[in-house]
Write a protein that holds these residues in place. Structure first.
Motif, PDB file in Angstrom:
ATOM      1  N   GLN A  42      30.546  23.834  33.305  1.00 18.16           N
ATOM      2  CA  GLN A  42      29.495  24.733  33.757  1.00 18.16           C
ATOM      3  C   GLN A  42      29.971  25.591  34.928  1.00 18.16           C
ATOM      4  N   ARG A  43      29.708  26.875  34.854  1.00 16.82           N
ATOM      5  CA  ARG A  43      30.099  27.768  35.950  1.00 16.82           C
ATOM      6  C   ARG A  43      29.112  27.634  37.101  1.00 16.82           C
ATOM      7  N   LEU A  44      29.655  27.566  38.301  1.00 12.93           N
ATOM      8  CA  LEU A  44      28.859  27.544  39.518  1.00 12.93           C
ATOM      9  C   LEU A  44      28.792  28.966  40.048  1.00 12.93           C
ATOM     10  N   VAL A  45      27.588  29.471  40.280  1.00 13.35           N
ATOM     11  CA  VAL A  45      27.414  30.801  40.858  1.00 13.35           C
ATOM     12  C   VAL A  45      26.775  30.621  42.227  1.00 13.35           C
ATOM     13  N   PHE A  46      27.548  30.926  43.255  1.00 13.85           N
ATOM     14  CA  PHE A  46      27.097  30.773  44.631  1.00 13.85           C
ATOM     15  C   PHE A  46      26.417  32.059  45.080  1.00 13.85           C
ATOM     16  N   VAL A  47      25.216  31.902  45.637  1.00  7.30           N
ATOM     17  CA  VAL A  47      24.407  33.046  46.037  1.00  7.30           C
ATOM     18  C   VAL A  47      24.034  32.904  47.510  1.00  7.30           C
ATOM     19  N   CYS A  48      24.242  33.975  48.257  1.00  7.25           N
ATOM     20  CA  CYS A  48      23.758  34.040  49.632  1.00  7.25           C
ATOM     21  C   CYS A  48      23.162  35.425  49.847  1.00  7.25           C
ATOM     22  N   SER A  49      22.971  35.792  51.063  1.00  7.54           N
ATOM     23  CA  SER A  49      22.321  37.070  51.342  1.00  7.54           C
ATOM     24  C   SER A  49      23.248  38.259  51.117  1.00  7.54           C
ATOM     25  N   GLY A  50      24.362  38.307  51.848  1.00 13.02           N
ATOM     26  CA  GLY A  50      25.227  39.478  51.804  1.00 13.02           C
ATOM     27  C   GLY A  50      26.481  39.347  50.981  1.00 13.02           C
ATOM     28  N   ASN A  51      26.778  38.150  50.478  1.00 16.24           N
ATOM     29  CA  ASN A  51      27.984  37.907  49.677  1.00 16.24           C
ATOM     30  C   ASN A  51      29.257  38.276  50.434  1.00 16.24           C
ATOM     31  N   ILE A  52      29.236  38.011  51.761  1.00 15.95           N
ATOM     32  CA  ILE A  52      30.432  38.302  52.558  1.00 15.95           C
ATOM     33  C   ILE A  52      30.905  37.113  53.391  1.00 15.95           C
ATOM     34  N   CYS A  53      30.086  36.070  53.559  1.00 12.06           N
ATOM     35  CA  CYS A  53      30.485  34.925  54.390  1.00 12.06           C
ATOM     36  C   CYS A  53      30.443  33.606  53.623  1.00 12.06           C
ATOM     37  N   HIS A  75      21.042  40.569  48.958  1.00 14.02           N
ATOM     38  CA  HIS A  75      20.705  41.752  49.753  1.00 14.02           C
ATOM     39  C   HIS A  75      21.960  42.519  50.136  1.00 14.02           C
ATOM     40  N   CYS A  76      22.764  42.882  49.175  1.00 12.81           N
ATOM     41  CA  CYS A  76      24.021  43.562  49.485  1.00 12.81           C
ATOM     42  C   CYS A  76      24.264  44.709  48.521  1.00 12.81           C
ATOM     43  N   GLY A  77      25.154  45.575  48.918  1.00 13.76           N
ATOM     44  CA  GLY A  77      25.657  46.579  48.011  1.00 13.76           C
ATOM     45  C   GLY A  77      26.853  46.013  47.279  1.00 13.76           C
ATOM     46  N   ASP A  78      27.388  46.770  46.372  1.00 13.96           N
ATOM     47  CA  ASP A  78      28.548  46.318  45.606  1.00 13.96           C
ATOM     48  C   ASP A  78      29.838  46.867  46.209  1.00 13.96           C
ATOM     49  N   GLY A  79      30.897  46.048  46.147  1.00 19.36           N
ATOM     50  CA  GLY A  79      32.235  46.517  46.467  1.00 19.36           C
ATOM     51  C   GLY A  79      32.708  46.369  47.887  1.00 19.36           C
ATOM     52  N   PHE A  80      32.001  45.628  48.736  1.00 20.44           N
ATOM     53  CA  PHE A  80      32.433  45.444  50.111  1.00 20.44           C
ATOM     54  C   PHE A  80      33.305  44.194  50.244  1.00 20.44           C
ATOM     55  N   ALA A  81      34.201  44.205  51.192  1.00 17.19           N
ATOM     56  CA  ALA A  81      35.098  43.073  51.443  1.00 17.19           C
ATOM     57  C   ALA A  81      34.343  41.931  52.123  1.00 17.19           C
ATOM     58  N   SER A  99      40.813  39.517  47.975  1.00 20.73           N
ATOM     59  CA  SER A  99      40.434  40.367  46.837  1.00 20.73           C
ATOM     60  C   SER A  99      38.925  40.360  46.574  1.00 20.73           C
ATOM     61  N   HIS A 100      38.175  39.632  47.385  1.00 25.19           N
ATOM     62  CA  HIS A 100      36.734  39.544  47.179  1.00 25.19           C
ATOM     63  C   HIS A 100      36.052  40.896  47.399  1.00 25.19           C
ATOM     64  N   LYS A 101      35.139  41.217  46.502  1.00 25.45           N
ATOM     65  CA  LYS A 101      34.273  42.390  46.622  1.00 25.45           C
ATOM     66  C   LYS A 101      32.843  41.939  46.350  1.00 25.45           C
ATOM     67  N   THR A 102      31.918  42.371  47.180  1.00 24.81           N
ATOM     68  CA  THR A 102      30.526  41.963  47.023  1.00 24.81           C
ATOM     69  C   THR A 102      29.934  42.447  45.707  1.00 24.81           C
ATOM     70  N   VAL A 103      28.998  41.646  45.196  1.00 24.71           N
ATOM     71  CA  VAL A 103      28.250  41.989  43.990  1.00 24.71           C
ATOM     72  C   VAL A 103      26.794  41.620  44.244  1.00 24.71           C
ATOM     73  N   ASN A 104      25.895  42.556  44.023  1.00 20.38           N
ATOM     74  CA  ASN A 104      24.470  42.288  44.145  1.00 20.38           C
ATOM     75  C   ASN A 104      24.009  41.498  42.923  1.00 20.38           C
ATOM     76  N   VAL A 105      23.054  40.590  43.117  1.00 18.58           N
ATOM     77  CA  VAL A 105      22.569  39.766  42.002  1.00 18.58           C
ATOM     78  C   VAL A 105      22.081  40.613  40.827  1.00 18.58           C
TER      79      VAL A 105
END
Length: 178
Positions: A42-53, A75-81, A99-105
């Motif tokens: 099963q894939r684990l999908v971790f979710v937080c507010s900004g997907n940066i920390c 609560h984030c935009g897409d493509g941020f480090a 290589s991480h880039k933010t992705v909004n839900v």
């Protein structure tokens, strides 16, 4: 006194939320979001507010433990480090967030079998409002050695508390993947 609050809870609001969620957890309000073990593939999908920390660290650490994982933010935009402190924290532990880039839900491609792992109880409602209720959710902090439903967002906190939060994230992932 203020320094102790900021180093231990991140802020006065963090202290309030710590007490608030502790009382709700003791009343059993979050028991259905704990003690669920992911299925073998099963894939684990971790979710937080900004997907940066928190969530990118959780994703990278879960992958290092052999689990299929991904992350996104409410609560984030897409493509941020990832945050520079999160990248440094990860690097010091042999992980990379370079290589991480933010992705909004709303832009994330969920799979029907995903196990969604949120960092805060309030994120359960936010996730349901944005994505729906068809996915199984768990609270990351419920898998720590001393279970606690709330892992504070370390983004605007002092370095000591930032490290504390990221350590809790890693402890939660270890417990979840055990």
């Amino acid at each position: 006194m203020n320094r102790l609050v900021y180093e231990r809870f991140g802020s006065k609001k963090g202290l309030f939320l710590y007490i608030y969620y502790l009382l709700l957890a003791q009343a059993g309000l979050y028991s259905r979001y704990a003690h669920v073990r992911p299925k073998r593939n099963q894939r684990l999908v971790f979710v937080c507010s900004g997907n940066i920390c928190r969530s990118p660290l959780a994703e990278a650490y879960a992958r290092s433990l052999g689990k299929d994982s991904a992350s996104c933010g409410l609560h984030c935009g897409d493509g941020f480090a990832a945050d520079h402190r999160a990248r440094n924290f990860a690097n010091q532990r042999g992980l990379s967030l370079e290589s991480h880039k933010t992705v909004n839900v709303r832009d994330f491609e969920f799979q029907d079998t995903d196990l969604i792992v949120v960092m805060e109880p309030a994120q359960i409602t936010s996730f349901h409002d944005k994505i729906g209720k068809k996915y199984q959710l768990v609270l990351a902090g419920s898998y720590c050695d001393r279970p606690y439903p709330y892992i504070h967002d370390p983004f605007n906190t002092c370095d000591e508390f930032f490290t504390h939060c990221e350590q809790r994230v890693m402890e939660a992932v270890r417990g979840l993947c055990a």
